[in-house]
Design an enzyme around this catalytic site. Sequence first.
Site, short mmCIF file in Angstrom:
data_model
loop_
_atom_site.label_atom_id
_atom_site.label_comp_id
_atom_site.label_asym_id
_atom_site.label_seq_id
_atom_site.Cartn_x
_atom_site.Cartn_y
_atom_site.Cartn_z
N SER A 80 0.82 -1.20 0.00
CA SER A 80 0.00 0.00 0.00
C SER A 80 0.87 1.27 0.00
O SER A 80 1.58 1.53 -0.95
CB SER A 80 -0.96 -0.03 1.20
N HIS B 260 -7.53 -5.75 0.63
CA HIS B 260 -6.35 -4.93 0.85
C HIS B 260 -5.40 -5.46 1.93
O HIS B 260 -4.18 -5.47 1.73
CB HIS B 260 -6.78 -3.50 1.19
N ASP C 219 -9.90 -5.94 -3.80
CA ASP C 219 -9.31 -4.81 -3.06
C ASP C 219 -10.02 -3.53 -3.50
O ASP C 219 -9.96 -3.14 -4.67
CB ASP C 219 -7.82 -4.73 -3.36
#
Length: 413
Positions: free
Chosen positions: A182, A386, A350
Amino acid sequence: MMYYIEFLILTFSLVAAKNNVCPSHLDYFTITFNSKCWYDPDVDATIPEIINNYGFKSESYNVTTLDGYIIEIFRIPSKLNEISNKTKTPLILFHGMARDARSWLILGEDSPAIYYAKKGYDVWLANRRGTEYSSHIKYSRNDKEFWNFSFHEMGTMDVPTIIEKVADVSKQPGNIIYIGHSMGTTASFVYCSLNITHCAKNLKTIISLAPVANFNHMKIPMCHTMSYFTNELEFILTHVGLLKMETNFFRICQTAPFTSICAALMQFFIGTSTPNIYPRIMPILSAHGNTALCLKVALHYGQIIKSKGQFRQYDYGQIENLKKYNSTVPPKYNLKGIPVNVTLIYANNDLVAYKPDVEEIYSNLHPNRRVIVEIPRNGTAKYLAHPDFFTAANIKNVLYPEIDNVLNKIKNE
């Protein structure tokens, strides 16, 4: 009778002190005396303690950035009883937004940090400025100056400083593997696009998990709505003095009924995982890795959303931009200039690193230095989201084979 009651109270209190993890959300309601629940020492352990619990040595180093941030990073050099002079490939794990290095240890023996230490890598757990593993030579955490940073400063200051320490200790500049998740991917894109020579000298490859850069299609309506008010929010936050958001309140997710509520909210906002083991890992997920969120980071991402996905430096307004950039608009980060191979690995459900945005990142990278992979493959799971890059129930089947493919190619070059 009184002694009997006191004995029961003492017994229940001892059991409660031991039981901190349950297999289902319902079990947490009776955790005190539920035989299905158990004690997981990792929930209350430090990073070195967790690493030692799985039979590995732990080292820590403090690095100081050019702008004065002191950051503690951790290393897993070898097994506890291992005596070997064998050179190991250094592998840096860089966490995501509002988290820290503990993220890579949440799954215990199956966690990325331990898994790759077992495979013989020299594993390094990075932290960014603003986590509890950071301080400043001049400012305290209560000073507004301490929180005056975005992912830009992480990429231009934190990442190269950490990489230099890893290169110095391992004596392997040019052979370092960077794995980010991320915001950890965002920082690597900033670093390698602006410091091309340094990146080429030190890194062998970048593996980007749930890559984030040009937010545009992400499926979180609230973020899109708030992005339209980034200027107003910046003005309010700056003048009110609210420059960070603490995340300690996530510890409430360790007890019923909040284990199920937190799991439901997490899946609502960032995607559903099927299967998932949130009931079992919620105590350690909420106890470890959550760290204060610098709101300038959130505002920077908001600016990217507002600009329809233009991955560029922080927008200070036309007047300040002219002073800082000699332009009324901030310059874009040139992803095509990244001098090393980049593998983008994204999850099929995600809602943050959403497929069209990841494909946009891919299209902007150099054609000869890019790979893109969607997981899961071959029916190894139904949905991945995620956080599954460090919390997936079957991470050894859905993620590690993809990373291993990249690492094995490097070995065979």
